[in-house]
Structures are given as C-alpha cells and as structure tokens.
Design a protein around this motif. Structure first.
Motif, PDB file in Angstrom:
ATOM      1  N   THR A  66       0.829  -1.287  -0.101  1.00 49.77           N
ATOM      2  CA  THR A  66      -0.109  -0.058  -0.033  1.00 49.77           C
ATOM      3  C   THR A  66       0.755   1.129  -0.005  1.00 49.77           C
ATOM      4  O   THR A  66       0.259   2.410  -0.150  1.00 49.77           O
ATOM      5  CB  THR A  66      -0.860   0.019   1.037  1.00 49.77           C
ATOM      6  OG1 THR A  66      -0.115  -0.026   2.415  1.00 49.77           O
ATOM      7  CG2 THR A  66      -1.926  -1.168   1.108  1.00 49.77           C
ATOM      8  N   ASP A  67       2.053   1.231   0.072  1.00 50.94           N
ATOM      9  CA  ASP A  67       3.032   2.387   0.362  1.00 50.94           C
ATOM     10  C   ASP A  67       4.384   2.082  -0.467  1.00 50.94           C
ATOM     11  O   ASP A  67       5.171   3.171  -0.540  1.00 50.94           O
ATOM     12  CB  ASP A  67       3.359   2.534   1.851  1.00 50.94           C
ATOM     13  CG  ASP A  67       4.167   1.311   2.584  1.00 50.94           C
ATOM     14  OD1 ASP A  67       4.375   0.512   1.522  1.00 50.94           O
ATOM     15  OD2 ASP A  67       4.407   1.383   3.536  1.00 50.94           O
ATOM     16  N   LEU A  68       4.662   1.114  -1.338  1.00 49.43           N
ATOM     17  CA  LEU A  68       5.738   0.841  -2.130  1.00 49.43           C
ATOM     18  C   LEU A  68       7.098   0.611  -1.121  1.00 49.43           C
ATOM     19  O   LEU A  68       7.957   0.695  -1.797  1.00 49.43           O
ATOM     20  CB  LEU A  68       6.034   2.044  -3.064  1.00 49.43           C
ATOM     21  CG  LEU A  68       5.054   2.227  -4.228  1.00 49.43           C
ATOM     22  CD1 LEU A  68       5.094   3.778  -4.725  1.00 49.43           C
ATOM     23  CD2 LEU A  68       4.864   1.006  -5.211  1.00 49.43           C
ATOM     24  N   LEU A  69       6.557   0.633   0.169  1.00 50.32           N
ATOM     25  CA  LEU A  69       8.036   0.531   0.896  1.00 50.32           C
ATOM     26  C   LEU A  69       7.993  -0.968   1.533  1.00 50.32           C
ATOM     27  O   LEU A  69       8.859  -1.788   1.759  1.00 50.32           O
ATOM     28  CB  LEU A  69       8.267   1.634   2.084  1.00 50.32           C
ATOM     29  CG  LEU A  69       8.116   2.960   1.521  1.00 50.32           C
ATOM     30  CD1 LEU A  69       8.023   3.970   2.735  1.00 50.32           C
ATOM     31  CD2 LEU A  69       9.360   3.072   0.676  1.00 50.32           C
ATOM     32  N   THR A  70       6.856  -1.534   2.000  1.00 54.16           N
ATOM     33  CA  THR A  70       6.717  -2.968   2.373  1.00 54.16           C
ATOM     34  C   THR A  70       5.837  -3.850   1.717  1.00 54.16           C
ATOM     35  O   THR A  70       4.709  -3.099   1.240  1.00 54.16           O
ATOM     36  CB  THR A  70       6.233  -2.692   3.982  1.00 54.16           C
ATOM     37  OG1 THR A  70       4.994  -2.133   3.947  1.00 54.16           O
ATOM     38  CG2 THR A  70       6.880  -1.957   4.903  1.00 54.16           C
ATOM     39  N   TRP A  71       5.967  -4.920   1.468  1.00 49.46           N
ATOM     40  CA  TRP A  71       5.590  -5.576   0.659  1.00 49.46           C
ATOM     41  C   TRP A  71       5.281  -7.121   1.395  1.00 49.46           C
ATOM     42  O   TRP A  71       5.742  -7.618   2.326  1.00 49.46           O
ATOM     43  CB  TRP A  71       6.483  -6.328  -0.601  1.00 49.46           C
ATOM     44  CG  TRP A  71       6.643  -4.915  -1.482  1.00 49.46           C
ATOM     45  CD1 TRP A  71       7.725  -4.099  -1.293  1.00 49.46           C
ATOM     46  CD2 TRP A  71       6.013  -4.357  -2.702  1.00 49.46           C
ATOM     47  NE1 TRP A  71       7.856  -3.162  -2.031  1.00 49.46           N
ATOM     48  CE2 TRP A  71       6.829  -3.203  -2.892  1.00 49.46           C
ATOM     49  CE3 TRP A  71       4.863  -4.933  -3.183  1.00 49.46           C
ATOM     50  CZ2 TRP A  71       6.331  -2.381  -4.009  1.00 49.46           C
ATOM     51  CZ3 TRP A  71       4.512  -4.285  -4.464  1.00 49.46           C
ATOM     52  CH2 TRP A  71       5.379  -2.941  -4.682  1.00 49.46           C
ATOM     53  N   THR A  72       3.996  -7.654   0.808  1.00 55.80           N
ATOM     54  CA  THR A  72       3.430  -8.821   1.440  1.00 55.80           C
ATOM     55  C   THR A  72       3.506  -9.776   0.248  1.00 55.80           C
ATOM     56  O   THR A  72       2.950  -9.802  -0.841  1.00 55.80           O
ATOM     57  CB  THR A  72       2.020  -8.875   1.749  1.00 55.80           C
ATOM     58  OG1 THR A  72       1.803  -7.825   2.854  1.00 55.80           O
ATOM     59  CG2 THR A  72       1.314 -10.120   2.359  1.00 55.80           C
TER      60      THR A  72
END
Length: 505
Positions: A66-72
């Motif tokens: 959702t923020d381009l920094l943390t990924w699932t």
C-alpha cells in the motif's frame, strides 16, 4: 545466461536479505511483470521459480503493497505447466470489459504474458502472447482457453506491455513487445485484447550488444507542463550495458497511435561500442534490469521497478534460500536540460516514515588526502544525503558498509566528469569472476557542486545523483561487521558542504 548453480552451504546466511527492497521468501525471482495499482493496492508480479532459487520453471510470483515500501508475498499467481513457461508481460484493468472476461458487476484484470512453449506442446519452440484474467482483484487467475492470441511463429517474440491509447473516438489497446534477437520493438493494436493487428516496428537503434527485452511505452509531460507531452520508449538489453552485462535504455519522441518516432536516437543498426556513453540509460549501474512501469498509478504518476541483478552473475549471488531483490520503486519525470530531454528518477514512498534515530550530520568540512571514518555514522540500512564541492583532489567520495578503508566506494572524479561505484573491496566478490568492478557514469557539476542521495541496504547501493539526473544501482555483499561510513580523497582535498546520514528502520 550462466549455468545454473545453487547457493553453496556457506552462503545460507540471511544477513544479506534487504530491509528496503522486495525479495521472495525462499525462491528465485527476476523481471517485474504486470505492475498495476488496483483497488488501493500496488500489485507487483514477477518472474519466479516456485521450486528453487535459480532460474527455471518460470511462473508469475505476486506481492502487494500500500506504500511501495513494505511488501506482502502471496501464492504464485500464474503457474507454468507441462505445455508452457510463463514469461514476462503486463496487466491492464479492462474497465469496459472489451475482452468479455468480466461479469455485469466486475470488470476484469487481464494479464498479457508470453507463453514459452515447451517441447512436446502444440506450439513447441515458439514464444507467443497469451491471456489470463482475474475477477477477484488480481489474486487468482484463469488462463484464456483460446491462447495464444498472438503468434509470429517466432522463438524470440516476447514481453508484451499493453496500454490504452486514447485517440478519442478511435481508442484501442496498444501492445509493445520485442523480437529479441532482431533488436526490434513491434507494436500491435486490438479492440478486445484477443485479436491483434500489426501497427509498426522500431529498431534496431542505439545499444544492440545483446537481446532486446521488456519494453515499455508511456507519455510524460515535459517539466510538468501538461500541454507539452513526449512519449518514452524503454528497452532493456542483455548483455551490452554501459558497464557490461544487463541494462536498460530509453528513447524520447512521439507516438501517434501507430508509429513511435524517436528524437533521441544516436545510432541506427548495429552496435557502435565506442558510443555507449552517448545513449540514454535508465541506470548506469550493473544491477538494474527489466524495468517497467505501473499501470493506473495514482495521480498519473509514472512509477517503475527494476530487477536488481545482472545476468552475468545472477544465478551465483551468495544468498539463500532466496535469490535476487527488486529495486526501490522510482518515480520518473521528463525534464529539459540545456535543450536535451532526459528522464529524472527519484525513490517513491514516504521515506520519513522509516527514519530511526536522530540523523548524523556535518557541514563545511574539508576532506584531506586519505580516509576518515565518521564516528557515529555507522549502519547497515541508511539514506545518505551529501553535497561536495571539488578542490584539488583527483577523486573524492564515500566508503559505504566499510571496515576502515575497505568497503564500497562511491566517488567523483571531477577532472573526468565521472561518478563511480567501486565494489572491488565491497565484501564477497569471489562467487563470479565478473562481479568485482569499478563502474562509471557521466556526471557534471551543478552550480559547482555534486549532490548525491544514496540508499544503502544489506546487499545493495542505489545512487541518485544531481537530483536524480543520473542513477547507479549495484549489489554488494559486505560482512555483517562492515558498518563503517567513511569519507575519502585522493591526491588532494575536497569539501563536504553538507552530509546527513539517516538510519532507516
């Protein structure tokens, strides 16, 4: 590509796993595919071997942010089977259900990918374009029963990027793909994503030292002016980059719905190696490849992600059980500078949200000939903002992830108008003969200074120079204990106007 070699038992440490960059949990990844913003979520699909950590069994992996920094990470989205490997491609939101894959209440996402047909299949030896669709926002996919939808009976026809061309009453889908060994981009159009008509071709042009792959085509306003718009065509190639191996180049020009016309072509036809430095490169480092942009990014932003590796040594980097990271997401814009248009790139995302302790800073400091370790500036995951004014030094800069004077050097040679990344003493370099390197990019002083923003992660360095006019991306594999940050100068002095080191959580 190199012979596939699994990681050695000595390389099973996870100390190299990035904090800022996406990696799969325990498998191989390469090219980003199907980038799209949909339902408030950024979807990153990618070439993935779900069965190992070297290239093979090509399928589409999937991650969201959702923020381009943390990924699932999610389960494999589109899997290979006995008939085909799933090579690179793109995804569109078929809002008007032109494909007919949707329902009265759900407009489908449609993936356009390359089917690399296996021995024994009906289309053995052919690469052709196929479709899959999703009705649940991109988490599960159904392959089209009429695949492939576009074939040229070619073994090297791949990597479709599809966009919607808005021509008013005459609007349609446009595909850019490549005939890889012909150094040619081929453009097609369609009304329904199923039936395609050839529009035109582009190339060979500029760098042709290796196969062309993973093209993209998009409009950008010049200097943010919506009344002055140019089109950008990106083409990745392997090998043939400015510092050897994989790289991505771009062309700037016009697209009339049928033909892309480049205004930035330097050479046509076969490669002229002496002119590599004149071409426009997405990144001058060794480890930024197959970069493509997101569809439907918010506020018409053009956001790109690349694969952070190089085919020269990709299967050999000393990480396990995962292998290969993605680059940071970048926002690209088009700026005019002294009559020449160029892409400018900046990291996307709210980096202030990741800031940890109070930053280390200094200003107005002279660097003398030699190396000075900066007490209080050590770290493994950092953003570094630095501004230099040259003096008498032949070379000056920073030593990152270091152990005293040894580490990764990011430097300036003002007499040569050169930015460099020297990773000969960056840590582990013995896993492949071509990894140890000094890589360079052209750089000019801006009002007498050189300004760098550098993102340091556990296995990488990304340099954004002169406000993103020049970028260099490089993998490094330092020891866990190598955390020093130092400044250095060679053959004289230079001045640090300002330096701020932010630890990133």
């Amino acid at each position: 590509m190199d012979t596939l070699t699994p990681a050695s038992p000595a390389a099973t440490t996870d100390s190299y796993r990035p904090a800022l960059h996406y990696t799969a949990k325990d498998t191989w990844l390469n090219d980003p595919n199907g980038l799209i913003f949909h339902g408030g979520v950024y979807h990153l699909y990618y070439q993935n071997n779900p069965l190992g950590n070297v290239w093979g069994n090509m399928s589409w992996g999937h991650a969201t942010s959702t923020d381009l920094l943390t990924w699932t990470e999610h389960p494999v989205a589109i899997a290979c089977d006995e008939n085909e490997d799933i090579f690179s491609g793109s995804i569109v939101h078929d809002r008007d259900n032109t494909s007919g894959f949707g329902t009265p209440s759900v407009a489908p996402l449609v993936a356009i990918y390359t089917s690399a047909f296996k021995p024994g299949s009906t289309h053995e030896g052919v690469q052709a374009q196929s479709l899959a669709y999703s009705l649940d926002g991109g988490y599960t996919w159904i392959k089209h029963t009429g695949n492939p939808v576009l074939s040229r009976a070619s073994a090297e026809f791949r990597d479709p990027k599809v966009i919607w061309y808005d021509g008013g009453a005459d609007s349609y889908w446009v595909m850019v793909a490549v005939e890889a060994k012909d150094f040619q981009v081929v453009l097609y159009k369609s009304r329904d994503l199923k039936t395609w008509e050839l529009l035109s071709t582009f190339g060979p042009a500029n760098a042709t030292g290796g196969v062309w792959e993973c093209p993209d085509l998009f409009p950008l306003p010049v200097d943010g002016n919506p009344d002055v718009v140019k089109w950008v065509l990106t083409v990745n190639l392997n090998p043939g980059g400015p510092n050897n191996g994989s790289a991505g180049q771009y062309f700037i020009g016009d697209f009339d719905g049928t033909t892309f016309t480049s205004a930035s072509t330097v050479t046509e036809g076969t490669l002229e190696p002496a002119r590599l430095g004149e071409y426009q490169w997405l990144d001058w480092g060794r480890d930024y490849y197959a970069a493509v942009s997101f569809s439907d990014a918010p506020d018409n932003r053009r956001l790109m992600i690349g694969w952070m590796n190089n085919w020269e040594y990709a299967n050999h980097i000393p990480t396990a059980p995962w292998r290969s990271p993605m680059s940071l997401a970048r926002e690209v814009s088009l700026q005019a500078n002294k009559g020449k248009l160029r892409l400018v790139q900046q990291p996307a995302g709210d980096w202030h949200a990741l800031a940890g302790t109070e930053p280390f800073s200094l200003s107005g400091t002279t660097i003398q000939d030699g190396v000075q370790v900066l007490a209080g500036a050590a770290g493994t995951v950092q953003r570094i903002d630095v501004s230099f004014t040259p003096g008498s030094a032949e070379e000056f800069g920073l030593i990152l992830r270091g152990d005293g004077a040894r580490g990764t050097r990011v430097g300036i040679r003002p007499g040569q108008d050169t930015l460099l990344v020297d990773r000969r003493e960056s840590g582990r370099t013995d896993f492949h003969a071509s990894f140890s390197s000094i890589d360079t990019a052209p750089i000019l002083a801006k009002q007498g200074t050189y300004d760098l923003t550098i993102y340091v992660d556990r296995c990488s360095v990304e340099v954004f120079a002169q406000d993103g006019q020049v970028t260099m991306t490089e993998l490094i594999f330092p020891a866990e204990s190598s955390t020093d940050l130092a400044v250095y100068a060679v053959g004289g002095a230079a001045t640090i106007n300002s330096l701020q080191v932010t630890q990133l959580a």
